[in-house]
Each structure stands twice: as C-alpha cells, then as structure tokens.
Design a protein around this motif. Structure first.
Motif, PDB file in Angstrom:
ATOM      1  N   THR A 168      38.458  36.770  40.399  1.00 23.76           N
ATOM      2  CA  THR A 168      38.609  35.828  41.494  1.00 23.76           C
ATOM      3  C   THR A 168      37.547  36.008  42.564  1.00 23.76           C
ATOM      4  N   HIS A 169      37.382  34.963  43.360  1.00 27.13           N
ATOM      5  CA  HIS A 169      36.551  35.041  44.562  1.00 27.13           C
ATOM      6  C   HIS A 169      37.446  35.148  45.798  1.00 27.13           C
ATOM      7  N   GLU A 170      38.762  34.969  45.584  1.00 25.57           N
ATOM      8  CA  GLU A 170      39.667  34.900  46.736  1.00 25.57           C
ATOM      9  C   GLU A 170      40.161  36.289  47.105  1.00 25.57           C
ATOM     10  N   LEU A 171      39.254  37.066  47.669  1.00 27.48           N
ATOM     11  CA  LEU A 171      39.549  38.467  47.964  1.00 27.48           C
ATOM     12  C   LEU A 171      40.681  38.622  48.965  1.00 27.48           C
ATOM     13  N   ASP A 172      40.699  37.762  49.992  1.00 32.39           N
ATOM     14  CA  ASP A 172      41.731  37.921  51.021  1.00 32.39           C
ATOM     15  C   ASP A 172      43.137  37.722  50.457  1.00 32.39           C
ATOM     16  N   ILE A 173      43.259  36.895  49.419  1.00 31.40           N
ATOM     17  CA  ILE A 173      44.579  36.717  48.805  1.00 31.40           C
ATOM     18  C   ILE A 173      44.854  37.852  47.819  1.00 31.40           C
ATOM     19  N   VAL A 174      43.890  38.095  46.947  1.00 26.38           N
ATOM     20  CA  VAL A 174      44.133  39.070  45.876  1.00 26.38           C
ATOM     21  C   VAL A 174      44.337  40.481  46.445  1.00 26.38           C
ATOM     22  N   ALA A 175      43.738  40.754  47.584  1.00 24.06           N
ATOM     23  CA  ALA A 175      43.906  42.076  48.191  1.00 24.06           C
ATOM     24  C   ALA A 175      45.364  42.337  48.560  1.00 24.06           C
ATOM     25  N   HIS A 176      46.111  41.263  48.813  1.00 27.82           N
ATOM     26  CA  HIS A 176      47.526  41.421  49.163  1.00 27.82           C
ATOM     27  C   HIS A 176      48.456  41.220  47.969  1.00 27.82           C
ATOM     28  N   GLU A 177      47.918  40.723  46.891  1.00 27.63           N
ATOM     29  CA  GLU A 177      48.754  40.443  45.717  1.00 27.63           C
ATOM     30  C   GLU A 177      48.595  41.526  44.635  1.00 27.63           C
ATOM     31  N   ALA A 178      47.338  41.933  44.385  1.00 27.41           N
ATOM     32  CA  ALA A 178      47.076  42.846  43.272  1.00 27.41           C
ATOM     33  C   ALA A 178      47.507  44.269  43.608  1.00 27.41           C
ATOM     34  N   THR A 179      47.767  45.041  42.557  1.00 23.29           N
ATOM     35  CA  THR A 179      48.098  46.455  42.774  1.00 23.29           C
ATOM     36  C   THR A 179      46.830  47.300  42.789  1.00 23.29           C
ATOM     37  N   GLU A 180      45.785  46.804  42.112  1.00 23.51           N
ATOM     38  CA  GLU A 180      44.519  47.532  42.057  1.00 23.51           C
ATOM     39  C   GLU A 180      43.361  46.551  42.094  1.00 23.51           C
ATOM     40  N   LEU A 181      42.249  47.039  42.578  1.00 21.62           N
ATOM     41  CA  LEU A 181      41.090  46.165  42.684  1.00 21.62           C
ATOM     42  C   LEU A 181      39.853  46.856  42.116  1.00 21.62           C
ATOM     43  N   VAL A 182      39.079  46.065  41.363  1.00 18.67           N
ATOM     44  CA  VAL A 182      37.782  46.554  40.874  1.00 18.67           C
ATOM     45  C   VAL A 182      36.704  45.726  41.553  1.00 18.67           C
ATOM     46  N   TYR A 183      35.701  46.407  42.105  1.00 22.29           N
ATOM     47  CA  TYR A 183      34.530  45.713  42.622  1.00 22.29           C
ATOM     48  C   TYR A 183      33.394  46.026  41.667  1.00 22.29           C
ATOM     49  N   ILE A 184      32.898  44.979  40.993  1.00 18.22           N
ATOM     50  CA  ILE A 184      31.830  45.206  40.005  1.00 18.22           C
ATOM     51  C   ILE A 184      30.539  44.528  40.443  1.00 18.22           C
ATOM     52  N   ASN A 185      29.482  45.289  40.409  1.00 15.51           N
ATOM     53  CA  ASN A 185      28.144  44.753  40.634  1.00 15.51           C
ATOM     54  C   ASN A 185      27.254  45.425  39.575  1.00 15.51           C
ATOM     55  N   ARG A 186      27.373  44.915  38.342  1.00 15.44           N
ATOM     56  CA  ARG A 186      26.788  45.482  37.115  1.00 15.44           C
ATOM     57  C   ARG A 186      27.513  46.756  36.683  1.00 15.44           C
ATOM     58  N   THR A 187      27.856  47.601  37.653  1.00 20.65           N
ATOM     59  CA  THR A 187      28.667  48.766  37.347  1.00 20.65           C
ATOM     60  C   THR A 187      29.862  48.758  38.303  1.00 20.65           C
ATOM     61  N   ILE A 188      30.883  49.543  37.983  1.00 20.77           N
ATOM     62  CA  ILE A 188      32.050  49.529  38.874  1.00 20.77           C
ATOM     63  C   ILE A 188      31.747  50.381  40.103  1.00 20.77           C
ATOM     64  N   GLU A 189      31.712  49.728  41.246  1.00 21.90           N
ATOM     65  CA  GLU A 189      31.382  50.443  42.481  1.00 21.90           C
ATOM     66  C   GLU A 189      32.637  50.810  43.266  1.00 21.90           C
TER      67      GLU A 189
END
Lengths: 274, 249
Positions: free
Chosen positions: B203-224
């Motif tokens: 998703t691009h909707e970080l402000d929503i997913v940050a409150h919905e998901a249990t975990e978050l991955v930020y990927i920029n070619r590698t997982i940062e």
C-alpha cells in the motif's frame, strides 16, 4: 423454388457449416477477450501453407492444414512466452513466411491455383463426405475440450495472473487453447475459407459482447449469431449464386451493425430479450 | 499494537535477490511471515514492493536465495488454494462479460481441480464469500458496472472463496475515495480478526496501514525496516518515504 435439400453438397455444406458455426464463436469469445484476434489471423494464413502442401502431395488439404497450423500455433505460443521477439513481430514472421511458402508451392503445383481460390474464400461445393466426418469428429473434440476446461479457460481469460497464483496450470491451458484455435481454423477452411475464418471467429463474439451479459450468456448469444449466419449464408449463397464464405461473413457483419445501431439508439428492449 | 504470536512461520524468504537487468530490484531480502500476521509493505515508488509480492506469489523466481511456503520450497509448493490474491483492479478488461458471482466462483476453480465441474458446495461457498463482503445482492451484476470499492470487495470474496490461510493484496484501494477506503480497511480488519487470516498488503496509505497492520516492512530494494508500524512513523524512514513520494499522507 428449387428444393435445395435435394442437393447432396448443400446437405454436406450445411452439416459441416453448423459444426463450424458452433466451434468458431466458442473459440472466438475467449480469443477476443484475450486480445488474440491477430493470432487467429496469423494461424489462418499459416493454414494456406498447409493447404498448398496438401495440394502438392495430393492428400486432403484439410489434414495437412491441421498439422501445419497445430505445429505453428505451438511455436507461436512458445515464442510469445519466451518474449525473445516482440509479439507482433513474431506473428508477422509466421504470417508472411507461410504465405510465401504457400505461393512457392502453389506455383509448382499443376492446376492448384483453381482449387486454391475455394480454400481462400470457401465453397461448400468442395466439401466432401469425408470432410464432413472429419469436421464433425474434430469439432466434437473442440467442443468437448472447451467444456472440460471451461472454468480454467474463463479464469485465465479474465485474470491470467490471479489464475496462475491460484494454481491453475496456465502454460498447459494456453498451449491447449492455441491448438484448439488451430483445429477450428483448419476445419473452417472448406466452408468460409482461410482468409475469412477470422471474421466468423471474431465478429459473432464482438457482437455478443455488445449485449453486456454474463460469460455463459455471451457465449450463447455468439453461438446463436454464428449458427444463424452460417445457415442463412449457405442457403442464400445457393439461391443467389454467391460465395458461401463471403455471404456468411457479410451476414455476421450485418448483425453486428444492427446490434450497434440498436445499442446506439438505446433500443435495448430487443437486446434484453436474451 | 496487539500482542504478536510468531510461533508458526508460514512464509520464509532467505537472502532473495532479483533483477530484471543488471541492477538488483530486490537485494538480499530475508523475511519471515507468521500465521496471523497483518503485514503492511510500504516503500518508495520503484523500491521493489510489487516485485517482492510477485516473488512471494511465484509469479517471478529469484536469481538467488530461497522462498519457502508452508515448509516447502515455492517451486515444489502445490497447495495454492491456501493463497488468496487480490490484484490491482486493472487486471480485468473493461469489456469482460463477467458477473460478480462468476468472478467469485473462480476462487473455487483451482480447489476443484482439472476435469471436475463446480459442485453445489462450490456454489454455497461462493455465495458465503459474497455474504462475508456484503455483496450478495450484486451477484448478478457485471463486475464492470460496480464502483471500484465494490469491485475490490468482490475480489476479496474471490480470495475468501478458496478458503485461504493467507491473502495477498496489491494496492487494493489505489484511486478510491476516503470513505470507500475506510470501509475496505474495516473489512480487512474483520477478515483478519474474525476469520484469523494472515494478510499481506502492499500500500501507499501508510497513515491507515500503520494503525491497522500488526507489522510493517519498509522496502527500498532491501528491507530497511521491519517491525511495529507505529514506531515506524517516529523513525527516519518515514520522512525518507515522504521525500520520495512513496505514500499518500
């Protein structure tokens, strides 16, 4: 009025025509929705090379056309998957290459150019009893295969990526489908001709899509248009002394134009009868 | 953030690298997804989110590294009915003559297998799935006659119809209005909590997913970044993401 059913070639032409009328749109709805119409056109040209081989070897040209189109269709599909050559360019190679082979072979076959005209544009007078048997048996095979793999074909046609993720063997189904296209085109040659078969495959399908119904109803509508066009085309071509292939295709085009007209003028009650 | 149970790993990516040309789009990615996770995947445009999803779905194969699904290598994995997939809307052609019920029934096709016609049970499961997403009344409508939000509910129903353990969603709410977006995330919450399904959401909707998901991955070619979504909002990658235009915020 002459009773046309006293003529054996009309009975043979109608029998084979109805089988073609059934299988062409059955393939056509999937082809049109998959944007494969150009592939059908290419395979129909490839069939000419097969016909030329048949005329040269003095064997039933429909059999050599089936062998040639099946082999070429598999090669086309593999080339499409490999993405080594852009899709359109790959089709152009097959289309022009097979026409070139056909012309070279025909020029070396005595009296073949006379028979070739019938295979290009279709003539029910050329349909033999063995053609009718072959068309019926292989036509039944095409219908049975479409029914057997209907759910997989629909899924791949609508959303190939999701179908693949769900575990549908998409490569196998795609190869199978392209072989069915090759069969359908080769079988249709005596009735509508190699150059007009794409029209019988594509036009009833795009006409049926104008009705905006479910997948099954769309196939049913395409079948109705196609079968009507074949019967009407064969009978009227007899009375008016016209080419059967041309008359059948013109009938499908007239139905398409009427459908577009009704849709444009929002005379939708007729369309909703289906 | 709710308490996470990481006792059962269902997907394991180990040192995955993938490139379309000479430069890696995905570089040395390792990730474990556990039963019950609701994993949001965010990242800048071109950061490899969709490529990662396609690798996990077996649509692409990595040049190096391994992907395990339910303890078997992805190439040997057969039980794809455990996987539900909600693609981006654009996969379906505008002229496709397909009704809502026909779309959802597809979710049962692979489960039924080749040479088997759909059964009464398939029909029931199809209608059940439509009921779950509140789209039963639309079952005879053409998919193209529905709004984008309704269409995405139908694709969720198709994924549910296969009775999956995990559902992948590829930017399901791209281009829909805020109200539809909220309804959609509320449906995902229900699926995650009530049905206990594992969700993986790009998703691009970080402000929503940050409150919905249990975990978050930020990927920029590698997982940062991998961890608590709300913690992510406080960190440096969040600001980097805003700078690179990878979110709707």
């Amino acid at each position: 009025m002459i009773d046309i059913f006293n003529y054996g070639f009309i009975i043979r032409g109608l029998g084979a025509g109805v089988v073609i009328g059934i299988i062409a749109p059955l393939i056509g709805v999937f082809l049109v929705l998959r944007r494969y119409s150009q592939i059908a056109d290419t395979i129909s040209h490839v069939s000419l090379a097969g016909i030329a081989i048949g005329l040269l070897l003095k064997v039933n040209p429909m059999i050599t056309a089936i062998i040639t189109t099946v082999l070429s269709s598999v090669a086309i599909e593999r080339l499409r998957i490999s993405k080594k050559v852009p899709g359109d360019s790959a089709l152009s190679i097959f289309l022009s290459g097979s026409l070139a082979i056909a012309i070279i072979l025909i020029s070396h076959t005595r009296n073949a150019s006379i028979g070739l005209f019938n295979y290009l544009f279709g003539s029910i007078a050329t349909v033999t009893q063995s053609d009718v048997y072959l068309i019926t048996i292989l036509g039944l095979f095409v219908v049975a295969t479409i029914i057997a793999f209907y759910k997989e074909l629909v899924y791949i046609t609508i959303d190939e990526e999701a179908a693949r993720v769900s575990g549908i063997p998409t490569k196998f189904i795609n190869i199978l489908f392209i072989i069915l296209v090759a069969f359908s085109i080769s079988l249709s040659i005596p009735i509508v001709g190699a150059l007009l078969i794409t029209a019988l495959i594509v036009i009833p399908a795009i006409t049926a899509l104008q009705f905006r119904k479910s997948f099954k109803k769309t196939i049913f509508i395409a079948e109705s248009i196609s079968i009507f066009s074949v019967i009407f085309g064969v009978i009227s071509s007899f009375y008016l002394n016209l080419s059967s292939g041309g008359t059948i295709v013109i009938t499908t085009i007239i139905i398409f134009i009427i459908t577009i007209f009704l849709k444009k003028n929002k005379i939708t009650k007729i369309l909703h009868l289906f | 953030m709710q308490k996470l149970n990481h006792s059962q790993t269902i997907i394991k990516l180990d040192k995955i690298c993938f490139s379309f040309t000479s430069e890696n789009v995905i570089n040395d990615v390792s990730l474990e997804i556990h039963k019950g996770d609701y994993l949001g995947i965010v990242g800048p445009n071109g950061g490899g989110k969709t490529t990662l999803l396609k690798l996990m779905l077996g649509l692409l194969y990595p040049q190096s590294g391994t992907i395990n699904f339910f303890n078997s290598d992805i190439k040997d994995f057969k039980d794809w009915s455990k996987i539900g997939y909600v693609p981006q809307r654009s996969n379906i052609g505008n002229d496709s003559p397909i009704t809502v019920e026909e779309i959802v029934a597809m979710g049962r096709y692979a489960k039924r297998g080749l040479f088997h016609f759909p059964t009464k049970e398939d029909k029931e499961k199809t209608l059940d799935a439509l009921m779950q997403v509140d789209m039963l009344d639309h079952r005879n409508s053409l998919i193209n006659d529905l709004s984008e939000g309704q269409q995405q509910r139908v694709f969720i129903a198709r994924a549910l119809a296969s009775e999956p353990e995990i559902i992948f969603l590829d930017e399901p709410t791209a281009g829909v209005d805020i109200k539809t977006q909220k309804q959609f995330y509320s449906l995902l919450r229900k699926i995650h909590k009530e049905l206990g399904l594992t969700l993986i959401l790009i998703t691009h909707e970080l402000d929503i997913v940050a409150h919905e998901a249990t975990e978050l991955v930020y990927i920029n070619r590698t997982i940062e970044y991998y961890g608590d979504p709300e913690e992510f909002l406080k960190g440096k990658y969040f600001h980097e993401l805003i700078g690179k235009g990878g979110i709707n915020h």
